[in-house]
Design a protein around this motif. Structure first.
Motif, PDB file in Angstrom:
ATOM      1  N   GLU A  41      78.972  52.914  23.700  1.00 27.63           N
ATOM      2  CA  GLU A  41      80.276  52.352  24.012  1.00 27.63           C
ATOM      3  C   GLU A  41      81.059  52.268  22.707  1.00 27.63           C
ATOM      4  O   GLU A  41      80.488  51.964  21.657  1.00 27.63           O
ATOM      5  CB  GLU A  41      80.141  50.959  24.630  1.00 27.63           C
ATOM      6  N   ALA A  42      82.350  52.541  22.764  1.00 23.16           N
ATOM      7  CA  ALA A  42      83.167  52.520  21.554  1.00 23.16           C
ATOM      8  C   ALA A  42      84.529  51.906  21.841  1.00 23.16           C
ATOM      9  O   ALA A  42      85.089  52.085  22.920  1.00 23.16           O
ATOM     10  CB  ALA A  42      83.334  53.935  20.995  1.00 23.16           C
ATOM     11  N   PHE A  56      84.773  50.206  16.684  1.00 26.54           N
ATOM     12  CA  PHE A  56      83.568  49.406  16.838  1.00 26.54           C
ATOM     13  C   PHE A  56      82.734  50.048  17.947  1.00 26.54           C
ATOM     14  O   PHE A  56      83.242  50.302  19.040  1.00 26.54           O
ATOM     15  CB  PHE A  56      83.920  47.961  17.184  1.00 26.54           C
ATOM     16  N   ALA A  57      81.467  50.329  17.661  1.00 24.89           N
ATOM     17  CA  ALA A  57      80.629  51.036  18.618  1.00 24.89           C
ATOM     18  C   ALA A  57      79.229  50.444  18.630  1.00 24.89           C
ATOM     19  O   ALA A  57      78.789  49.793  17.687  1.00 24.89           O
ATOM     20  CB  ALA A  57      80.569  52.520  18.272  1.00 24.89           C
ATOM     21  N   LYS A  58      78.547  50.698  19.736  1.00 30.35           N
ATOM     22  CA  LYS A  58      77.153  50.285  19.850  1.00 30.35           C
ATOM     23  C   LYS A  58      76.407  51.306  20.697  1.00 30.35           C
ATOM     24  O   LYS A  58      77.008  52.104  21.418  1.00 30.35           O
ATOM     25  CB  LYS A  58      77.030  48.893  20.459  1.00 30.35           C
ATOM     26  N   PHE A  71      77.820  45.583  18.264  1.00 29.97           N
ATOM     27  CA  PHE A  71      78.936  46.441  17.865  1.00 29.97           C
ATOM     28  C   PHE A  71      79.045  46.455  16.343  1.00 29.97           C
ATOM     29  O   PHE A  71      79.014  45.405  15.697  1.00 29.97           O
ATOM     30  CB  PHE A  71      80.254  45.934  18.457  1.00 29.97           C
TER      31      PHE A  71
END
Length: 264
Positions: free
Chosen positions: A42-43, A52-54, A66
Motif C-alpha cells: 500500500e502506498a 509513505f508505503a508498507k 508505513f
C-alpha cells in the motif's frame, strides 16, 4: 474520497479468529493526494511530494508500518514525487524531475533489472529518465513507462505476451526496459494491466495486447458512443461507454462478467 487534507487513515485488518474487522488507525501528518494498493503493498502520496508505503517487500522488519520511501532515494533532487503506481509486488514512483523509480520485489524483472542479481530492493532504484507516465496494475508484474515523446517502454512478466512485444519475443520475463514498436496510431491516454493481459486506450480508439497489439472490434460500440472508463481485473476486462453500455470479456469461471453463468 473527499477532503484529503490532514487525516486519520483507517485500514481494516481481518483477524482469522474473529469475523469482525478490527480497524488499525495510522496517523499521516501530511496532505494526502493519492492512495494506491497492490497485492502485497500500500502506498500514500502526499501533496508535499512524499510517499509513505508498507508491505512485505517494502519493509521486511515491520510490514505493517508505513515508512517514507521517497526519503530513501539516493539522489536528493529526486525526492519530490508527483505520482505513484502499485504493481502486484512492487511500487513505482514518478519524480518531479520526470524520473521513474521502482521498489519491492523484482523476481519477474518488473523493476527493469536482472532478477538473479537483484531479486528485490527496499530502496527505490532508478529505472528510466524523461518519463511522463507510469502504468501497471495491482495484479500485474509488468510495467510500462511512457516518455515525453510518446514512446512506450515495458519490462517484466511476459508469459502471456502482455507486454505486446510480438511473437518473436520468446522470453517470459523481459529484463530490460524494451521499446514497444507495434502500437496503433493515436495518443496513449491510459494503459490498464491485469495479471495476464494489458489494455491500451488510445485517443483514436481502443487497442488490446495479445502477442502484439490487436484492435478490439469497433462493432462492440455504436458510432456515436465513447469510452468513459476501463477496468482490468486478474483475467478479465470491463468497459463503460458514454451511453451507459457495459462491455465485458475475458475469464468468467467465477461469474465475474455478470452473464449469469460461469462459462470460461
Amino acid at each position: 474520497m473527499s477532503n484529503l487534507s490532514s487525516l486519520l487513515l483507517s485500514i481494516e485488518y481481518l483477524n482469522e479468529e474473529d469475523s469482525k474487522p478490527k480497524p488499525e488507525k495510522i496517523q499521516i501528518k501530511e496532505n494526502i493526494q493519492k492512495v494506491t494498493v497492490g497485492y502485497f503493498n500500500e502506498a500514500i502520496l502526499t501533496k508535499e511530494g512524499n510517499v509513505f508505503a508498507k508491505g512485505e517487500y517494502i519493509n521486511s522488519k515491520n510490514p505493517k508500518e508505513f515508512i517514507n520511501i521517497s526519503s530513501l532515494i539516493k539522489n536528493k533532487n529526486d525526492r519530490i514525487i508527483e505520482d505513484i503506481v502499485s504493481g502486484y509486488n512492487s511500487i513505482y514512483l514518478l519524480t518531479s524531475n520526470q524520473n521513474a523509480y521502482g521498489i519491492g520485489l523484482n523476481y519477474n524483472n518488473q523493476l527493469g533489472f536482472d532478477s538473479k542479481t537483484l531479486p528485490k530492493t527496499q530502496k527505490p532504484i532508478l529505472m528510466m529518465k524523461n518519463v511522463s507516465k507510469i502504468f501497471s496494475g495491482n495484479s500485474s508484474d509488468c510495467v510500462f513507462l511512457l516518455n515525453s515523446n510518446q514512446e512506450l517502454f515495458g519490462c517484466g512478466y511476459n508469459y502471456y505476451g502482455q507486454l505486446g512485444l510480438g511473437e518473436s519475443i520468446e522470453e517470459t520475463k523481459i529484463q530490460k526496459l524494451t521499446k514497444i514498436q507495434n502500437i496503433p496510431k493515436g495518443k496513449i491516454i491510459d494503459i490498464k494491466c491485469g495479471n495476464s493481459h494489458s489494455i491500451i486506450y488510445l485517443f483514436n480508439g481502443l487497442g488490446k495486447y495479445t502477442y502484439e497489439f490487436t484492435e478490439i472490434k469497433s462493432s462492440l460500440f455504436e458510432n456515436d458512443d465513447n469510452i468513459l472508463d476501463i477496468s482490468v481485473g486478474f483475467h478479465h476486462t470491463l468497459i463503460l461507454t458514454s451511453k451507459g453500455k457495459l462491455i465485458g470479456f475475458g475469464y468468467n469461471s467465477f461469474g465475474q462478467l455478470g452473464t449469469g453463468d460461469t462459462e470460461p
